[in-house]
Write a protein that holds these residues in place. Sequence first.
Motif: not given
Length: 660
Positions: A475-491, A505-508
């Motif tokens: 399962x992948x998401x091809x385009x960014x979506x508004x509530x997507x994770x913005x990062x892993x804190x500090x990493x 650039x697709x989310x796995x």
Amino acid sequence: MTELHGTIESHPLNPGEEATTYPPTPEFRAQANINDSSVYWRAAQDPEAYWAGRANELRWTKPFTEVLDWSNPPFAKWFADGELNVAANCLDRHVAAGLGDRVAIHFEGEPGDTRSITYAELTSEVKRAANMLTSLGVKAGDRVAIYMPMIPEAVISMLAVVRLGAAHSVVFGGFSAESLRARIDDAEAELVITADGGYRKGRVSALKPTVDDALALHGGGSTVQKVLVVERTAQGVAMEAGRDLWWHEEIPSFDDQHEPLGFPAENPLFILYTSGTTGKPKGILHTSGGYLTQASATHRDVFDLKPETDVYWCTADIGWITGHSYVVYGPLANGATQVIYEGTPETPDWGRWWSIIQKYGVTIFYTAPTAIRACMKVGRQVPEQYDLSSIRVLGSVGEPINPEAWRWYHEVIGAGSAPIVDTWWQTETGAIMIAPLPGLTSLKPGSAQVPQPGIDISIVNDAGDRVDRGQGGLLTVRKPWPSMVRGIWGDPDRFVDTYWSQFGDRYFAGDGARVDEDGDVWLMGRVDDVMNVSGHRLSTAEIESALVEHHAVAESAVVGADDETTGQAVVAYCVLKSQQNILSEEDAEGELKKHVAAQIGAIARPRNIYIVNELPKTRSGKIVRRILKQLAEGKDVGDTSTLADTMVMSVIQAKVSGIK
Ligand code: PRX
């Protein structure tokens, strides 16, 4: 790069497997929020315009002009030049619209105490709490840890923190002192908000002593300056002078006037830790504008929410993402009336949930398959004693819902008529991604079915090519979506590595899935070393490292084995150190189960621990978990010829089947 367990096989449908579908009734469809299927293609034509429209349903203190900035993938920015106050969107906005007298929360404590709080009251409480937090030094950009039972002050605390532009890190009350400390340290929280305890299973479950233990670990010296304690259970707890403060002693000196400032859409809103494939939990970072847009939009669409008349209840704890998005932010942004229940479904007996539905006239009920299966085991005669006729929409989340549980839920709880929305999403996605729209979708038991409008899902093979209908893949998401994770804190490296290194650039997502002939999506579980126990994510590596931290353990391997009630269960295989005399083999199982619960939390306690002399390994020394999983599930272990020592398996097999 996340290591995958081989290639996903294709799963062709069995003949007749999807024969029964449940189309919306004409009455439901007629009244549904969304009953025009053109929403899908309109959103697909121009997803950014679609999401901009949804974002404009919120109140912005400074309107955005830019929708998506994807110039530096995978670091997305949504509505970046806009400003808003998330708490004011959940509170002040409704009061200003004349809805102050609407009940926001019907609170039901486990011992039976109740409290109904209107939007006007909740707004005042949050303003007061925001003033109190300001006096304790909390300001925009800070992080506050919240370790609370399911009581209104938990919600008030979250909203007060974000009202100030600070971010919360809610830690589930079932986590151990070690886990809490690791999360406090990682986020560098200076304030912890907790309670003396909460009620669970008819008993006081202490929280403040765990905070004390957490802060005393590693020789003390944490970033925490103050601990604010809500009195809930009054069992008597130690208070450290200069550090610990009682909420009820502080709050009366603050008034309920507080002007909310607007903060940038990308201001951090919260960090929520979740298990990954390595031992260290990941701090999933969510920001403000995009997150609130998708949490509120999906809450209205997927549950067909009518805030004027519905009584909504999601049974999730605020310690998990479902509690963040569908207890706090989605429902409150939508001005919904909801039930919050502190305790467990079997207290004082298995009728508790159904009695709450009857009492408050709950119309929308959202829970997890593991809970449904537990209720099925107890039997339909329990819910049948209650009037559940108010229910009009049912939801499911956390793991695939097996068709048998789906049908029971539909018939027994939903009177054979309430649509069930099976919602697929993750801590990282922030909000629902795949789910039926109940006024449009013909439901298929066991499938989450359709990507939400504006969400672009693709099931691909290992090479990243879209699989044909009827086939399985990743399962992948091809385009960014508004509530997507913005990062892993500090990493940031781990962020890129975990989700974006597989397919550019697709989310796995880490999940396997297949698409059927109609294009509906069926989730097939994780393809990495993440287990799903009762809808909660646990990492095999984290439990393995907790086990080897025990002085008697030399080596361990943990697998998630299929379990009838909990979906998966934790099964551990341990090799004890040969020279140790701390633990006898007889005591080892009980002692090590306790050890894992103390290290991580009761949710991680293994169902079984097998003490073995050796673990099955390949010639290059890799533990073959596949075999251990099959063994734990009572299945034939198949081909063991790749093992360095094939004899190892017969010894382990004898152990697991109880043959001495
Ligand atoms: O494997 C999927 C499963 O839960 C994982 C996400 O776990 P967590 O971040 O803790 O969030 C749980 C609540 C949103 C996913 O990768 N999962 C969640 N919902 C479903 C599901 N699997 C199948 N069907 C679902 N509806």
